[in-house]
Design an enzyme around this catalytic site. Structure first.
Site, short mmCIF file in Angstrom:
data_model
loop_
_atom_site.label_atom_id
_atom_site.label_comp_id
_atom_site.label_asym_id
_atom_site.label_seq_id
_atom_site.Cartn_x
_atom_site.Cartn_y
_atom_site.Cartn_z
N ILE A 59 1.14 6.86 0.19
CA ILE A 59 0.44 5.87 1.00
C ILE A 59 -1.01 5.75 0.53
O ILE A 59 -1.70 6.77 0.37
CB ILE A 59 0.45 6.30 2.48
N CYS A 60 -1.47 4.51 0.33
CA CYS A 60 -2.88 4.28 0.00
C CYS A 60 -3.62 3.97 1.30
O CYS A 60 -3.50 2.87 1.83
CB CYS A 60 -3.00 3.13 -0.98
N LEU A 61 -4.31 4.95 1.80
CA LEU A 61 -5.02 4.79 3.07
C LEU A 61 -6.29 5.64 2.97
O LEU A 61 -6.22 6.83 2.69
CB LEU A 61 -4.11 5.27 4.21
N ASN A 97 0.81 -1.22 0.00
CA ASN A 97 0.00 0.00 0.00
C ASN A 97 0.84 1.27 0.00
O ASN A 97 0.34 2.37 0.26
CB ASN A 97 -0.97 0.00 1.18
#
Lengths: 149, 136
Positions: A85-87, A78
């Protein structure tokens, strides 16, 4: 340039009562810009590593989320090559009720629970899905190589 | 106003560049997708129509130092081009208004767009040009 009270309060609390394994220090010349260090969580492939990040509170904060990225190379499905950041809470799930502290705790939790089904780094996610043991081994190697202070 | 730090500014520029700018006559991207510091960029300018540059594709390299965007990037043509702004030995862009009086709000796009306007400038648009596809 007056800093909103909310940012002052959050910063004071971050300094006075830091969350375990998380350090966030504002730059002297830009109090919206923080140097962050997150320690790799125990029992994760990132254990033993200190990961540098940078965090910036945009003009619209807290109506818009902080911008955060890793400065230390990390092997995680992620997190992409540029440390982005993939959040969800950094994007559409952001709420002004969240804080710098909650964001950093969520990133720390993401290190404990990589989610290869919602990848940002596709090659890493595929590795994670096809051979999790081997991917974890690579993540450990990267931690040893790049995240030791 | 909040002062956007270098790296987050470059990430914004990267995302804009990846989406594509306007009609595609100028474009740019990271030279090395692994470069966490995002220092080295490639740029492309498609020569403006009705000039000697028409249909030519010019490659450039752009370097954003540690003090970008407080200071201007350094910009060089890789493709040979004859323009007053460009050093004819090295390809470096040495005289361009936006670089000479740089402002923090300027971007890589600002520089490429101004260079393309220079190509179309009436005093430049008929300058004789080196052979197409040659490099500094």
């Amino acid at each position: 340039m007056a800093l909103p009270k909310r940012i002052i309060k959050e910063t004071e609390r971050l300094m006075a009562e830091p969350a375990p394994g998380i350090q966030a220090i504002p730059h002297d010349d830009n109090l919206r810009y923080f140097d962050v260090i997150i320690s790799g969580p125990a029992q994760s492939p990132f254990e033993g590593g200190d990961f540098k990040l940078e965090l910036f509170l945009p003009e619209e904060y807290p109506m818009a989320p902080p911008k955060v990225r890793f400065l230390t190379k990390i092997y995680h499905p992620n997190i992409d090559k540029l440390g982005r950041i993939c959040l969800d809470i950094l994007k559409d799930k952001w709420s002004p009720a969240l804080q710098i502290r909650t964001v950093l705790l969520s990133i720390q939790a993401l290190l404990s629970a990589p989610n290869p089904d919602d990848p940002l780094a596709n090659d890493v996610a595929q590795h994670w899905k096809e051979n999790e043991q081997d991917a974890i081994k690579t993540a450990r190697q990267w931690t040893a190589q790049y995240a030791h202070a | 106003m909040a002062k956007v730090p270098r790296n987050f500014r470059l990430l914004e520029e990267l995302e804009k560049g990846e989406k594509g700018i306007g009609d595609g006559t100028i474009s740019y991207g990271l030279a090395d997708g692994d470069d966490l510091m995002m220092s080295n960029w490639n740029g492309t300018i498609i020569g403006p129509g009705h000039t000697v540059h028409e249909n030519r594709i010019y490659s450039l390299k752009i370097t954003c130092g540690n003090d970008y965007p407080d200071r201007a990037p350094t910009v060089s043509f890789l493709s040979k081009v004859n323009l007053p702004a460009v050093n004819q030995k090295t390809g470096k862009v040495e005289r361009l208004a936006c670089l000479d009086s740089w402002k923090r709000s300027y971007t890589i796009e600002t520089v490429l767009a101004e260079l393309r306007r220079e190509m179309a400038n009436p005093s430049n648009k008929k300058l004789s040009q080196p052979a197409e596809g040659t490099f500094f």
